[in-house]
Design a protein around this motif. Structure first.
Motif, mmCIF file in Angstrom:
data_model
loop_
_atom_site.group_PDB
_atom_site.id
_atom_site.type_symbol
_atom_site.label_atom_id
_atom_site.label_comp_id
_atom_site.label_asym_id
_atom_site.label_seq_id
_atom_site.Cartn_x
_atom_site.Cartn_y
_atom_site.Cartn_z
ATOM 1 N N GLU A 191 23.661 -3.995 42.242
ATOM 2 C CA GLU A 191 23.892 -2.496 40.788
ATOM 3 C C GLU A 191 24.684 -1.319 41.154
ATOM 4 O OE1 GLU A 191 19.999 -0.799 43.699
ATOM 5 O OE2 GLU A 191 20.626 -0.062 41.834
ATOM 6 N N PHE A 192 25.844 -1.503 42.902
ATOM 7 C CA PHE A 192 26.601 -0.406 42.337
ATOM 8 C C PHE A 192 28.122 -1.006 43.117
ATOM 9 C CE2 PHE A 192 22.920 0.873 44.980
ATOM 10 C CZ PHE A 192 22.577 2.202 44.519
ATOM 11 N N ILE A 193 27.947 -2.743 41.638
ATOM 12 C CA ILE A 193 28.905 -3.569 41.825
ATOM 13 C C ILE A 193 30.211 -2.690 40.975
ATOM 14 C CG2 ILE A 193 30.675 -5.809 40.835
ATOM 15 C CD1 ILE A 193 28.074 -7.211 42.404
ATOM 16 N N GLY A 194 29.673 -1.699 39.661
ATOM 17 C CA GLY A 194 30.494 -1.408 39.013
ATOM 18 C C GLY A 194 31.152 -0.674 39.666
ATOM 19 N N SER A 195 30.332 0.478 39.833
ATOM 20 C CA SER A 195 31.258 2.072 40.014
ATOM 21 C C SER A 195 32.238 1.518 41.836
ATOM 22 C CB SER A 195 30.092 3.205 40.556
ATOM 23 O OG SER A 195 28.670 2.404 41.381
ATOM 24 N N ILE A 196 31.490 0.539 42.562
ATOM 25 C CA ILE A 196 32.942 0.403 43.333
ATOM 26 C C ILE A 196 34.063 -0.305 43.048
ATOM 27 C CG2 ILE A 196 33.062 -1.331 45.394
ATOM 28 C CD1 ILE A 196 31.201 1.720 45.965
ATOM 29 N N MET A 197 33.724 -0.749 41.778
ATOM 30 C CA MET A 197 35.124 -1.037 41.170
ATOM 31 C C MET A 197 36.115 -0.256 40.648
ATOM 32 S SD MET A 197 34.155 -5.384 39.686
ATOM 33 C CE MET A 197 35.436 -5.995 39.194
ATOM 34 N N GLU A 198 35.128 0.416 40.095
ATOM 35 C CA GLU A 198 35.869 1.452 39.622
ATOM 36 C C GLU A 198 36.393 2.038 40.584
ATOM 37 O OE1 GLU A 198 34.778 5.785 36.557
ATOM 38 O OE2 GLU A 198 33.313 4.181 37.580
ATOM 39 N N LEU A 199 35.753 3.254 41.901
ATOM 40 C CA LEU A 199 36.411 3.267 42.428
ATOM 41 C C LEU A 199 38.080 2.835 43.311
ATOM 42 C CD1 LEU A 199 36.003 5.608 44.948
ATOM 43 C CD2 LEU A 199 34.945 4.243 45.883
ATOM 44 N N CYS A 200 37.332 1.524 43.685
ATOM 45 C CA CYS A 200 38.426 0.798 44.102
ATOM 46 C C CYS A 200 40.218 0.577 42.727
ATOM 47 C CB CYS A 200 38.056 -0.318 44.278
ATOM 48 S SG CYS A 200 37.237 -1.152 45.383
ATOM 49 N N GLN A 201 39.161 1.285 41.832
ATOM 50 C CA GLN A 201 40.364 1.291 40.576
ATOM 51 C C GLN A 201 41.721 2.716 40.560
ATOM 52 O OE1 GLN A 201 39.954 -2.111 39.645
ATOM 53 N NE2 GLN A 201 41.913 -2.370 38.545
ATOM 54 N N GLU A 202 40.622 3.635 40.694
ATOM 55 C CA GLU A 202 41.160 4.427 40.625
ATOM 56 C C GLU A 202 42.442 4.562 42.319
ATOM 57 O OE1 GLU A 202 37.792 7.419 41.120
ATOM 58 O OE2 GLU A 202 37.415 7.109 39.113
ATOM 59 N N ARG A 203 42.156 3.858 43.350
ATOM 60 C CA ARG A 203 42.270 3.756 43.940
ATOM 61 C C ARG A 203 43.664 3.234 44.671
ATOM 62 N NH1 ARG A 203 40.224 8.069 47.699
ATOM 63 N NH2 ARG A 203 38.504 9.266 46.118
ATOM 64 N N ARG A 204 43.887 2.642 43.285
ATOM 65 C CA ARG A 204 45.336 1.544 42.871
ATOM 66 C C ARG A 204 44.449 0.336 43.476
ATOM 67 N NH1 ARG A 204 49.825 3.159 45.474
ATOM 68 N NH2 ARG A 204 49.240 4.998 46.649
ATOM 69 N N GLY A 205 44.072 0.171 43.972
ATOM 70 C CA GLY A 205 43.275 -1.519 44.225
ATOM 71 C C GLY A 205 43.636 -2.383 42.831
ATOM 72 N N ARG A 206 44.071 -3.330 44.175
ATOM 73 C CA ARG A 206 44.136 -4.971 43.350
ATOM 74 C C ARG A 206 43.289 -5.427 43.541
ATOM 75 N NH1 ARG A 206 49.175 -6.859 45.722
ATOM 76 N NH2 ARG A 206 49.821 -5.103 45.131
ATOM 77 N N TYR A 207 41.941 -6.208 42.329
ATOM 78 C CA TYR A 207 41.056 -6.735 42.766
ATOM 79 C C TYR A 207 41.824 -8.212 42.441
ATOM 80 C CZ TYR A 207 36.893 -9.511 41.286
ATOM 81 O OH TYR A 207 35.718 -10.205 40.941
ATOM 82 N N LEU A 208 40.948 -9.240 44.031
ATOM 83 C CA LEU A 208 41.805 -10.352 44.598
ATOM 84 C C LEU A 208 40.538 -11.318 44.349
ATOM 85 C CD1 LEU A 208 42.617 -9.569 47.925
ATOM 86 C CD2 LEU A 208 44.154 -10.134 45.617
ATOM 87 N N GLY A 209 39.119 -10.628 44.592
ATOM 88 C CA GLY A 209 37.630 -11.699 43.987
ATOM 89 C C GLY A 209 36.318 -11.254 44.559
#
Lengths: 385, 605
Positions: free
Chosen positions: B419-437
């Protein structure tokens, strides 16, 4: 240098009801408690006889609470007792605080005859709306009656207390109150104008926390507060009053000697519930629990001995409240060092910032300095040696 | 004389996610093997902690030896090695693991596997440890032991059907754990007569004994009088004492031989001579090569630490010196700031390490500190070919001399319920995260893999993660390396004067936002003065944000009568005290906490 004079303060903690902004030691009570309280006060006076020995009582002040809730007979009983056990100067200033609607003409006449020669009436505002908000029990008409009764009873020195910065108040609203008071005939000899401070533990504090002072009831901004302050000073000066302290104005010769005594650090003996004293180098505070006080009015007084540092600091931050400021000569006499020896850096800095004025006589706050008195005074606290 | 029988020794550690019950299980093992009665345990362990605190040595026992009489009638020596449980100390953890032969994996019966569980298990497996699982907190109403057992088998691939079901807190199932230690942790190997080869996994400083080296003997034997050589640092000393670890106390013994865990003292005065991970050998008969895995510990996070009262500078220096005796990973060097005066630029393993040191300086050494915003180490490539490792933003060369800059990047693993995947991905995005998988661990939980710039996670990432997942997300990371990035230095001007201690490096895209928030924050922190104070944020001389602190209008108490005087004085004293906590920059007084306000800019959460 301390002279032989002594001021007496007598606290009367009773009120018809507690005002919404008030954090003083006061409460409502029945006649029985009042009687027991006067008994205790008299007992305390007798018990403190030694402390008045050899001193000339130069002023007496009944403060409260609402001292005018005590009948003239009770006030007379207290004053007669003081005269019996202490030497009261025949020119002594004897002030009583009085709230509109609590004193009948008969009582006022009785107070006067008992020796009270100065009356301080807590009007606060001439607006019924503001008075209601403050939680006062009177309206302006009630005040007028009390004021006229006081004059009829023969009071020559009358002070009226006013309050500014009441929630919802603007410059025009305050000006109305001020003009009403200046329209009295005769005009009061003395005016005290305080801006309201929200104190923790009061209803006002709670209401503010709850966000009730918004919109029509907004607390006046600092800008409005200072505009009222400057306007008051200007208007009262024009009307023949002289400002002699941050919040106090008087016609020439009608300054409150008792309060001036506090600001020049004269000795005073406080009697009654929670009353404070300053005797030589020691500050005292009486028991603040009414039950304990009634049981033994002489017990529970705490003492704090003031160091030379404490005394110097007090001399400065109290003295600077007066428009005349802090006299250099007296400082030197009291402490054996000159004002500039101790404070030259602070004085210089504040003079250059336009907050202090200095001449041969002494130092005093400028107009801007008065707006920022705490800021200036805090700098006069000395570092621990 | 005969050396200790290796087949009767078990060297192991306990690994777990935070709060899964590692320390409690350790306590139970110590208690039930009879080293201490439960009453003594209270008394002794606590007393000793206090003594330890007084001496400023480690707060928690690093290793303990107990003797267990197993069901086979034999007595076994258990060496339980405690490992720090935080990613900041990953290197220390890896050295502790290298000193063991097996590991107990504690998993909470209600929580199941978490990010740190995985990270720790993989670390243990990397060190060839035999890992066996234990399911803890089975007496909780929300416990689901079978689900957790299945999870361990599915996710980690560890045999878990016979995992002891225990409650460390209530002493349930501890016997089974003790038996499994004997059965599942292999006995140590190594030749007691070979040249000495011992691994340093920790050390503490003691004012009487000097540095006390904690080590695992891999090969050979060490005893009093052996002249030892630290292979990486080159330090040589004669051994004064060897021994093993009682409960919170050092117990001297004759010798330490291959397979044993214990300590060595050798009048070593400088903790820098004993690096964790280094190999101790016999100077007269050295081993051929050092043990693998030694690394020089590098500071990852830097900040400026200044005494609030400038006169306390020597006290701060002494305190740092003392702390470093026990913590070789703490780095510090003197620096000067125009705003803050004399202080130190300090390097840490990570933010937790920074916080621990800061706390200890304040609590144990009674210092009042001003800390500047922590930053990472940037690599500045200059046009002339030089590369600078930048630890203090103030030292950034002129932009015209900079070819490009690089910043450290971490590989992060975040475990979160779906249920929190979305908000955590958003957080990582804001912090310039690069999604690996992303991998699903089981139906409702996923492991997100990201690459994130280190400077985006050192401030408040962990807090943000917790608040956006209602505390359910867990997080682990590893330094991956450096990458080129568009970085700028953000300067703050107060009353038109640059305040060096407030400068920081930020990604160009977030400079405007950061600058704006910073100005707003400072506007609230800086008290009104006699004059108006502009607060500006600038990048390369260009103003990008501005706020104004209005001039003081009113500061006066209306009433002051007899009884009021004491109250009035207290008020003035408070005012004066407040001033002491200010730093003068130009003619503006800035409160100490304003210097740390950059830390808390994420008001979203």
């Amino acid at each position: 240098m301390k002279d032989d004079s002594l001021m007496l303060y007598l606290h009367v903690p009773f009120c018809v009801k507690k005002c919404n902004y008030c954090d003083f030691l006061s409460f409502a009570s029945g006649d029985d408690t009042k009687e027991r309280y006067v008994d205790a006060l008299c007992k305390e006076l007798v018990g403190r006889k030694q402390e008045m020995l050899g001193r000339r009582v130069s002023s007496i002040f009944f403060g409260g609470g609402t001292p005018s809730l005590l009948s003239h007979a009770r006030i007379r009983r207290i004053l007669d007792l003081i005269r019996r056990i202490a030497y009261v100067d025949k020119n002594a200033e004897i002030t009583m605080e009085c709230n509109p609607g609590t004193a009948t003409f008969e009582n006022l006449k009785g107070y006067r005859e008992a020796g009270v020669n100065r009356l301080s009436i807590g009007l606060q505002s001439a607006s019924s709306k503001e008075l209601k908000l403050l939680g006062r029990i009177h309206d302006y008409r009630t005040f007028l009656k009390t004021y006229q009764d006081a004059r009829k009873a023969g009071f020559l020195g009358v002070n009226v207390d006013l309050m500014s910065a009441i929630p919802g108040q603007d410059l025009a609203a305050f000006r109305e109150t001020l003009e009403s008071v200046l329209g009295l005939s005769p005009q009061p000899e003395h005016l005290s104008v305080y801006s309201l401070i929200l104190e923790e533990g009061t209803k006002f504090w709670q209401w503010d926390q709850e966000g009730r002072f918004q919109g029509d009831l907004a607390i006046p901004s600092e800008e409005v507060d200072r505009a009222i302050y400057a306007d008051t000073r200007e208007r009262l000066t024009k009307a023949g009053y002289e400002q002699y302290e941050i919040s106090n104005y008087a016609k020439p010769g009608f300054e409150c000697r008792h309060n001036l005594g506090y600001w020049t650090r004269r000795d005073y003996l406080g009697l009654g519930l929670g009353a404070a004293s300053l005797l030589s180098e020691v500050r005292y505070q009486n028991e603040t629990d009414i039950g304990k006080y009634l049981a033994d009015p002489l017990a529970g007084r705490s003492a704090q001995t003031l160091s030379k540092k404490d005394q110097m600091e007090e001399f400065l931050f109290l003295g600077l409240r007066k428009c005349k400021g802090v006299p250099k000569k007296e400082f030197l006499e009291c402490f054996g060092s000159s004002l500039s020896e101790v404070y030259s850096a602070v004085i210089e800095k504040n003079v250059s910032n336009g907050l202090l004025e200095e001449d041969e006589e002494g130092i005093r706050l400028t107009k801007r300095g008065m707006d920022l008195a705490n800021y200036v005074c805090a700098q006069f606290l000395l570092d621990e040696v | 004389m005969a050396h200790t029988d290796q087949s009767k020794i078990r060297n192991f550690c306990i690994i777990a996610h935070i709060d899964h019950g590692k320390s409690t299980l350790a306590d139970r093992i110590i208690e039930q093997t009879g080293l201490l009665t439960s009453r003594e345990m209270q008394a002794q362990v606590l007393d000793n902690m206090e003594l330890e605190r007084e001496r400023g040595i480690t707060i928690k026992a690093q290793a303990v030896r107990t003797v267990y009489k197993a069901k086979d009638g034999q007595e076994y020596i258990f060496n339980l090695i405690d490992t720090p449980g935080h990613v900041d100390f990953n290197y220390e953890v890896s050295r502790s693991l290298a000193a063991c032969d097996g590991a107990i994996l504690v998993v909470d019966a209600a929580q199941g596997i978490e990010a740190q569980t995985l990270a720790n298990v993989y670390l243990a497996l990397d060190h060839d440890l035999d890992v066996f699982p234990v399911i803890n907190k089975i007496d909780l109403p929300s416990a689901e032991p079978q689900r957790v057992i299945d999870e361990i088998e599915d996710v980690i691939g560890l045999e878990a059907q016979d995992a002891p079901l225990i409650s460390a807190k209530n002493g349930i199932g501890i016997d089974e754990v003790l038996e499994q230690i004997v059965q599942k942790v292999p006995a140590p190997k190594g030749d007691p007569n070979a040249p000495l080869q011992a691994l340093i996994f920790d050390c503490v400083y003691d004012s009487y004994k000097g540095v006390i080296v904690f080590c695992r003997i891999m090969e050979g034997t060490v005893k009093k009088g052996t002249e030892i050589l630290m292979m990486a640092t080159g330090a040589r000393e004669e051994v004064v004492e060897v021994g093993y670890f009682g409960a919170g106390q050092f117990i001297p013994c004759e010798e330490l031989s291959a397979g044993m865990v214990g300590y060595i003292t050798a009048s070593i005065k400088n903790v820098k001579d004993t690096a964790v991970g280094d190999t101790v050998t016999d100077a007269m008969n050295p081993c051929k090569e050092p043990l693998p895995g030694y690394k020089k510990v590098l500071s990852m996070v830097y900040c400026g630490i200044y005494p609030a009262d400038g006169a306390k500078y020597p006290d701060l220096r002494d305190a740092l010196e003392k702390l470093q005796l026990n913590d070789a990973s703490l780095f510090y060097e003197p620096e000067t700031s125009i705003a803050l005066g004399f202080g130190f630029r300090c390097g840490f393993l990570g933010l937790l390490h920074l916080e621990i040191i800061q706390e200890r300086l304040e609590r144990e050494y009674n210092l009042d500190l001003v800390t500047t915003a922590p930053g990472v180490v940037y690599k500045v490539h200059k046009t002339n070919g030089d590369v600078i490792e930048l630890t203090n933003p103030s030292n950034l060369p002129d932009p015209s001399e900079i070819e490009y800059m690089e910043e450290p990047i971490v590989s992060a693993e975040i475990m979160v319920t779906s249920e929190f995947i979305g908000s955590i991905m958003e957080l990582c995005q804001e912090r310039r995260g690069r999604y690996l998988g992303m991998e699903y661990i089981e139906g409702t939980r996923a492991l997100l893999k990201y690459e994130l710039p280190l400077n985006e996670i050192i401030y408040d990432f962990f807090d943000a993660l917790k608040s956006r997942s209602r505390g359910y997300a867990s997080f682990d990371y590893d330094i991956k390396g450096y990458e080129q990035s568009k970085l700028v230095k953000l300067d703050i001007l107060i009353n038109r004067e640059e305040v060096d201690a407030l400068s920081f490096i930020v990604h160009a895209d977030s400079a405007y936002e950061r600058g704006r928030k910073m100005c707003e924050k400072l506007k609230d922190e800086i008290p009104r003065h006699l004059f108006e104070i502009p607060i500006q944020a600038a990048v390369g001389g260009k103003i990008i944000a501005r706020e104004t602190v209005k001039a003081m209008r009113k500061d006066v108490l209306a009433k002051c009568y007899g009884g009021d005087i004491t109250r009035k004085k207290k008020l003035l004293e408070k005012q004066k005290e407040g001033k002491k906590r200010m730093r003068q920059v130009g003619n503006v007084e800035i409160p100490q906490k304003a210097f740390m306000s950059v830390l808390k800019l994420d008001d979203k959460d």
